[in-house]
Scaffold this motif. Sequence first.
Motif, mmCIF file in Angstrom:
data_model
loop_
_atom_site.group_PDB
_atom_site.id
_atom_site.type_symbol
_atom_site.label_atom_id
_atom_site.label_comp_id
_atom_site.label_asym_id
_atom_site.label_seq_id
_atom_site.Cartn_x
_atom_site.Cartn_y
_atom_site.Cartn_z
ATOM 1 N N PHE A 54 0.870 -1.184 0.000
ATOM 2 C CA PHE A 54 0.000 0.000 0.000
ATOM 3 C C PHE A 54 0.900 1.225 0.000
ATOM 4 C CE2 PHE A 54 -4.176 -1.886 0.967
ATOM 5 C CZ PHE A 54 -3.777 -3.187 1.223
ATOM 6 N N GLU A 55 0.677 2.126 -0.963
ATOM 7 C CA GLU A 55 1.563 3.281 -1.028
ATOM 8 C C GLU A 55 0.839 4.544 -1.481
ATOM 9 O OE1 GLU A 55 3.510 1.800 -5.271
ATOM 10 O OE2 GLU A 55 4.531 1.387 -3.395
ATOM 11 N N PHE A 67 -3.031 10.457 -3.855
ATOM 12 C CA PHE A 67 -3.972 9.339 -3.769
ATOM 13 C C PHE A 67 -3.221 8.095 -3.330
ATOM 14 C CE2 PHE A 67 -2.358 9.682 -8.074
ATOM 15 C CZ PHE A 67 -2.003 8.384 -8.401
ATOM 16 N N ASN A 68 -3.946 7.026 -3.070
ATOM 17 C CA ASN A 68 -3.339 5.774 -2.616
ATOM 18 C C ASN A 68 -3.354 4.728 -3.728
ATOM 19 O OD1 ASN A 68 -2.801 6.389 0.197
ATOM 20 N ND2 ASN A 68 -5.023 6.425 0.442
ATOM 21 N N MET A 69 -2.419 3.821 -3.642
ATOM 22 C CA MET A 69 -2.331 2.756 -4.647
ATOM 23 C C MET A 69 -1.976 1.445 -3.955
ATOM 24 S SD MET A 69 0.396 2.468 -7.755
ATOM 25 C CE MET A 69 -0.009 4.011 -8.533
ATOM 26 N N VAL A 70 -2.537 0.354 -4.460
ATOM 27 C CA VAL A 70 -2.108 -0.978 -4.023
ATOM 28 C C VAL A 70 -1.369 -1.576 -5.213
ATOM 29 C CG1 VAL A 70 -2.804 -3.187 -3.047
ATOM 30 C CG2 VAL A 70 -4.235 -1.171 -2.699
ATOM 31 N N ARG A 71 -0.089 -1.916 -5.010
ATOM 32 C CA ARG A 71 0.731 -2.340 -6.136
ATOM 33 C C ARG A 71 1.561 -3.551 -5.721
ATOM 34 N NH1 ARG A 71 5.916 -0.659 -8.045
ATOM 35 N NH2 ARG A 71 6.058 0.457 -6.088
ATOM 36 N N ILE A 78 -0.511 -2.912 -10.831
ATOM 37 C CA ILE A 78 -1.349 -2.102 -9.935
ATOM 38 C C ILE A 78 -2.652 -2.843 -9.649
ATOM 39 C CG2 ILE A 78 -2.583 0.090 -9.681
ATOM 40 C CD1 ILE A 78 -0.399 1.283 -11.558
ATOM 41 N N LYS A 79 -2.945 -3.062 -8.358
ATOM 42 C CA LYS A 79 -4.127 -3.832 -7.975
ATOM 43 C C LYS A 79 -5.328 -2.929 -7.756
ATOM 44 C CE LYS A 79 -1.814 -7.772 -7.291
ATOM 45 N NZ LYS A 79 -1.992 -8.932 -8.143
ATOM 46 N N ALA A 80 -5.114 -1.765 -7.185
ATOM 47 C CA ALA A 80 -6.231 -0.856 -6.882
ATOM 48 C C ALA A 80 -5.704 0.548 -6.668
ATOM 49 C CB ALA A 80 -6.960 -1.325 -5.625
ATOM 50 N N ILE A 81 -6.573 1.520 -6.947
ATOM 51 C CA ILE A 81 -6.249 2.917 -6.679
ATOM 52 C C ILE A 81 -7.440 3.519 -5.947
ATOM 53 C CG2 ILE A 81 -6.042 5.171 -7.817
ATOM 54 C CD1 ILE A 81 -4.216 3.811 -9.865
ATOM 55 N N TYR A 82 -7.200 4.243 -4.884
ATOM 56 C CA TYR A 82 -8.298 4.855 -4.129
ATOM 57 C C TYR A 82 -7.856 6.191 -3.570
ATOM 58 C CZ TYR A 82 -5.760 2.489 -0.351
ATOM 59 O OH TYR A 82 -4.789 2.044 0.497
ATOM 60 N N PRO A 88 -8.776 1.438 2.619
ATOM 61 C CA PRO A 88 -8.078 0.566 1.674
ATOM 62 C C PRO A 88 -8.904 -0.675 1.355
ATOM 63 C CG PRO A 88 -7.029 0.511 3.833
ATOM 64 C CD PRO A 88 -8.066 1.585 3.888
ATOM 65 N N PRO A 89 -8.864 -1.137 0.097
ATOM 66 C CA PRO A 89 -9.613 -2.341 -0.253
ATOM 67 C C PRO A 89 -9.041 -3.555 0.481
ATOM 68 C CG PRO A 89 -8.179 -1.678 -2.061
ATOM 69 C CD PRO A 89 -8.090 -0.600 -1.027
#
Lengths: 91, 417
Positions: A54-55, A67-71, A78-82, A88-89
């Motif tokens: 998570f970054e 913004f946040n990213m799951v990578r 990249i798994k998700a961006i929120y 977080p997802p």
Amino acid sequence: MFLINCPYCGERDQQEFKAGGEAHIERPKQPTELSDDEWAEYLFMRKNTKGVQFERWNHAHGCRKWFNMVRDTSNDEIKAIYKMGEKPPAQ
Amino acid sequence: MRNKYSVFSLIKNALSYHENWQRAWKDPTPKKEYDAVIVGGGGHGLATAYYLAKKHNMNNIAVVEKGWIGGGNTGRNTTIIRSNYLWDASAGLYDHALKIWEGLSQELNYNVMFSQRGVMNLAHNLQDVRDLKRRTHANRLNGIDAVYLSTEEVKKFCPIINTSPDIRYPVLGGTLQRRAGTARHDAVAWGYARGADAMGVDIIQNCEVKGIKRNGDSVEGIETTKGFIKTKKVGVVAAGHSSVIANMAGLRLPLESKPLQALVSEPVKPIIDTVVMSNAVHAYVSQSDKGELVIGAGTDDYVSYTQKGSHQIVEGTLNAILELYPIFSRMRMLRQWGGIVDICPDASPILSKTSIKGLYFNCGWGTGGFKATPGSGDLFAHTIANDEPHELNAAFNLNRFVSGDLVDEHGAAAVAH
């Protein structure tokens, strides 16, 4: 090098963005009561995960919003961006 | 018995078509227990094992490597060796290494092709000039050879540099460390492996560490893909993967792992007989004995373990190279690659004990670990054998991130590594 889907601008080249490191590190609520060890943990120690991380990212050469990213750092997928403030997802 | 390499052994083996050379190191299966295990078979890990055996009489030890020895960052760096660091602690550490480099081929009976061709650092703005002059003075106070060069002297030392005042980042001067230079990176790993093996060290390749077994606050052994190995001392020298190993032991380190890129050109006749580094425009170049230009680019700013890196990083470096060396405008690049470097917040390494007894870390070398290989191995061996750091690596402990006593080479020296 990869494409990032900015939640405000849409898909852009990664070089428009600035990586902001590990996400969800909370600033200490009572900084005056922190020990040196706790400060070190907050300021310097990082998970540096190989795998799903998570970054935070900033669209530095675009809307300049954070913004946040799951990578997955092992293959840059990249798994998700929120958005900031969103939960977080689940992984 | 280890055969010595010499001109006579070369002639003897030439007569048998080089088919009967002795294996440089064995391929052992791991024993059940060792006095110490080094995790990571790169230059630093193999050097650590070599000095543990040689100086501390620890011969019942092993090096475990998940791939093949020297296949990580040891085989991926740009081979630059220098010791002109600003702070006393860094100067002591890197010059200790440089002094070992000067006799290393003889000591190992292995030609590491150490070449003291000098390293020149360029200044492109007034702040660079002030910083480099300050660094030159600091170096000389620490007994490290350093001279400051004017633009004309830079041109004289390396005539192909474009010193025109009209370029975007004109060359305003530079520093030169004549004892600095390059070495053959693979040979360093191979030489240390051969030396360690000759003293009884087991070098176990294709053996990945999967877990670190603890009994309370002490190390009991490591789980590997080749089974459990019992040991009371584990020295981790895993470069970009240090955090991965640390997580297995329940530790967190102040590291971020990022891709760093390098590239080489097609081979050409000798054109540059030194190493030129420029931090401000981020371009550095030297020429290998094969004739390839060896060019170092920068890191990406995000954490990644992909050993790739972004195209714009290479593009930026080549733009700078072309402005500084117009003669290279039609050179073609042959290969590009990335390595994963573990970077500390203060850009200085960690050679340290940890809160877990028997667990030691040698990491955080970031973008500049190759130059320190012999010194790092020597000092880390001392730390493991005595359970106390040597005075030269005492400042590079993990506790500096708690005490705040950082060795801040990043901000103060503006040194690209």
